[in-house]
Structures are given as structure tokens and as C-alpha cells.
Design a protein around this motif. Structure first.
Motif, PDB file in Angstrom:
ATOM      1  N   UNK A  38     -13.552  60.902  55.106  1.00  0.00           N
ATOM      2  CA  UNK A  38     -13.261  61.307  53.683  1.00  0.00           C
ATOM      3  C   UNK A  38     -13.760  59.452  52.921  1.00  0.00           C
ATOM      4  N   UNK A  39     -12.980  58.642  54.246  1.00  0.00           N
ATOM      5  CA  UNK A  39     -12.241  57.409  54.099  1.00  0.00           C
ATOM      6  C   UNK A  39     -14.222  56.914  53.819  1.00  0.00           C
ATOM      7  N   UNK A  40     -14.744  57.147  55.077  1.00  0.00           N
ATOM      8  CA  UNK A  40     -16.281  56.498  54.967  1.00  0.00           C
ATOM      9  C   UNK A  40     -16.962  56.825  53.781  1.00  0.00           C
ATOM     10  N   UNK A  41     -17.049  57.710  53.201  1.00  0.00           N
ATOM     11  CA  UNK A  41     -17.410  57.786  51.831  1.00  0.00           C
ATOM     12  C   UNK A  41     -17.298  57.930  51.209  1.00  0.00           C
ATOM     13  N   UNK A  42     -16.189  58.407  50.328  1.00  0.00           N
ATOM     14  CA  UNK A  42     -15.357  58.151  49.281  1.00  0.00           C
ATOM     15  C   UNK A  42     -14.615  56.885  49.158  1.00  0.00           C
ATOM     16  N   UNK A  43     -13.319  57.351  50.322  1.00  0.00           N
ATOM     17  CA  UNK A  43     -12.156  56.026  49.257  1.00  0.00           C
ATOM     18  C   UNK A  43     -12.290  55.072  49.728  1.00  0.00           C
ATOM     19  N   UNK A  44     -12.934  54.200  51.070  1.00  0.00           N
ATOM     20  CA  UNK A  44     -13.380  53.060  51.389  1.00  0.00           C
ATOM     21  C   UNK A  44     -13.921  51.836  49.863  1.00  0.00           C
ATOM     22  N   UNK A  45     -14.413  52.649  49.443  1.00  0.00           N
ATOM     23  CA  UNK A  45     -15.402  52.617  47.995  1.00  0.00           C
ATOM     24  C   UNK A  45     -14.300  52.573  46.578  1.00  0.00           C
ATOM     25  N   UNK A  46     -13.107  52.756  46.847  1.00  0.00           N
ATOM     26  CA  UNK A  46     -12.306  52.667  45.565  1.00  0.00           C
ATOM     27  C   UNK A  46     -11.622  51.009  45.465  1.00  0.00           C
ATOM     28  N   UNK A  47     -11.430  50.944  44.499  1.00  0.00           N
ATOM     29  CA  UNK A  47     -10.833  49.894  43.630  1.00  0.00           C
ATOM     30  C   UNK A  47      -9.754  49.467  43.918  1.00  0.00           C
ATOM     31  N   UNK A  48      -9.309  48.353  45.110  1.00  0.00           N
ATOM     32  CA  UNK A  48      -7.678  47.920  45.806  1.00  0.00           C
ATOM     33  C   UNK A  48      -7.391  49.189  47.019  1.00  0.00           C
TER      34      UNK A  48
END
Length: 76
Positions: A38-48
Motif C-alpha cells: 500500500x505504501x508503494x502504490x498509494x500512501x507514499x503519494x499522499x501529501x505530507x
């Protein structure tokens, strides 16, 4: 800021083990793997958002009244 993954463990009157004792190495590995994906696909792209934190909520239903226990940053 962090994304918080929360694992809830509850055990009832017939259980031999307390809730936290049921967090096996296999279960922890599955949670870590899911968080990595999930980090590699989504969460790392969330601002902040800078990191992932794993919390555990343990509820022992054998107690009267049951009381949830919140363990922040329970494991890496």
C-alpha cells in the motif's frame, strides 16, 4: 504525519490466550507486507505523509467490563 495501520485483537471467555498473544510472527509479516504494498502504490503519494505506524487495539472480553487497550507503535 503518518498513516496508521490498526490491528484489532479480541478474545472471548473461551479463549486460552490474551489478545496480544495471538499476534503471531505470520500475522505480523502479513501486515508488514500489506503495508509495504500500500505504501508503494498509494500512501507514499499522499501529501505530507512520511511514514507508516502500526498500532494494536486489544480487547479482552473475559474482563467485566471489557476495556480496549490501545498500543501505539506496537511493532515495526
Amino acid at each position: 504525519p503518518a498513516v496508521v495501520v490498526v490491528e484489532v485483537r479480541a478474545r472471548g471467555k473461551g479463549s486460552w490466550l490474551p489478545p496480544l498473544a495471538t499476534l503471531t510472527p505470520t500475522k505480523l509479516a502479513r501486515l508488514r507486507r500489506a503495508a509495504r504494498i500500500l505504501w508503494s502504490r498509494w500512501w507514499s503519494r499522499l501529501a505530507g505523509v512520511e511514514r507508516v505506524r502500526f498500532d494494536v487495539i486489544a480487547v479482552d472480553l473475559r474482563r467485566d467490563p471489557p476495556r480496549p487497550e490501545h498500543i501505539r507503535a506496537a511493532f515495526l
